[in-house]
Design a protein around this motif. Structure first.
Motif: not given
Length: 321
Positions: A73-80, A196-200, A243-251
């Motif tokens: 989903i386009l970020p600007e259309r998430l509210g849809d 990534v933007e949200d978590f920053r 998952s436990r493997e991919t969440l640390p990559l985001l953090l």
């Protein structure tokens, strides 16, 4: 077997095979930037009249294993996805056992939630305010934000000292100022198109020693392995699956110091109200523990070393910095 038999293709080839929706975009892996795609699932929902209510494609990153919807989903259309009476869903059958699940997660991450003591808490994606109600009761100085205007209205009718706001954190001056001790994401992470933007942004909103609590569907779920595209974690509004493997990559990309996990065995198992026998309950727990196979993932992300020292509470902490 599915991973072995599903081909890995280029993004260009993938684009030629998949139709792009009006509010969608093709993306690459947000965790590692890999452009190649491994198509795995095609979740869908059929109406009573036999017509397709919704459908989308889920791919796996062949480099880091991240599972995500593509096109997304386009970020600007998430509210849809949340503008039309979303509170009807949040307060219906979905909400029947919400507060029990919140209580179980708070207990799992004690002492973070044991007593608020006036500490500042932000519930991101607060919905109709069911968790904010609990946060009030535990003494937190609590507030929330959500993209569903009718949910925010209902939340504020329920709350006493806490307040819910429509929009994003940067839209509300007292939230944008930051300094929060705790931020919570209850079944929200899977809905974020730019994680990534949200978590920053979440990291910037946390004060020294702050923590971020996450409850989300688990991409390692035994139920996903059993049901594939029919897994209940594939809902209309879910975009990304961790998952436990991919969440640390985001953090790591967002600047957090570490993360701790607590296994999820299921609401009735943890509440002691399951219909399973004691033998089958033990077997289920062993299965979940062996491969992190709970249907939900519970995680506590630490903003800095001070947070780990204060709230680690002896549990294993995976440092991501």
């Amino acid at each position: 077997m599915k991973l072995r038999t599903s081909p890995v293709i280029s993004l260009d080839e993938y684009r030629s095979r998949v139709k792009l929706g009006a509010i969608e975009e093709f993306i690459t892996c947000h965790m590692c930037g890999e452009s190649r795609q491994q198509p795995l699932y095609e979740p869908s929902r059929t109406k009573k009249n036999g017509r397709t209510a919704w459908t989308y494609h889920v791919v796996r990153c062949p480099s880091c294993g991240f599972l995500y919807r593509n096109p997304n989903i386009l970020p600007e259309r998430l509210g849809d996805l949340y503008s039309q009476n979303y509170s009807t869903f949040l307060t219906g059958n979905y909400a029947a056992n919400r507060q029990r699940r919140y209580q179980q997660a708070m207990d799992a991450f004690s002492p973070v939630f044991a007593e608020g003591g006036g500490r500042r808490l932000l519930d991101f994606g607060c919905g109709a305010g069911y968790f904010l109600e609990l946060a009030e009761q535990r003494g937190f100085d609590a507030c929330g934000v959500d993209l569903s205007p009718d949910s925010v209205k209902e939340a504020n009718e329920r709350l006493t000292s806490a307040a819910a706001h429509f929009g994003a954190p940067e839209d509300v001056p007292e939230i944008a100022a930051g300094g929060f001790d705790v931020i919570t994401l209850w079944s929200v992470l899977a809905h974020l198109p730019r994680p990534v933007e949200d978590f920053r942004g979440f990291r910037d909103l946390l004060g020294p020693g702050g923590v971020l609590m996450i409850l989300t569907v688990n991409a390692q779920s035994l139920l996903l392995k059993a049901y594939g595209s029919r897994w209940n974690g594939f809902t209309r509004n879910h975009l990304m699956f961790y998952s436990r493997e991919t969440l640390p990559l985001l953090l790591r990309q967002a600047g957090f110091a570490g993360v701790a996990f607590e296994p999820f065995y299921g609401d009735t198992i943890e509440a002691g109200t399951t219909r399973l026998s004691a033998r089958h309950s033990r077997r289920l727990k062993r299965g979940v523990d062996a491969g992190d196979g709970g249907n939900m993932m519970r995680a506590l992300a630490f903003a800095d070393e001070k947070a780990i020292e204060r709230w680690g509470d002896g549990r294993p902490v995976h440092r991501v910095g």
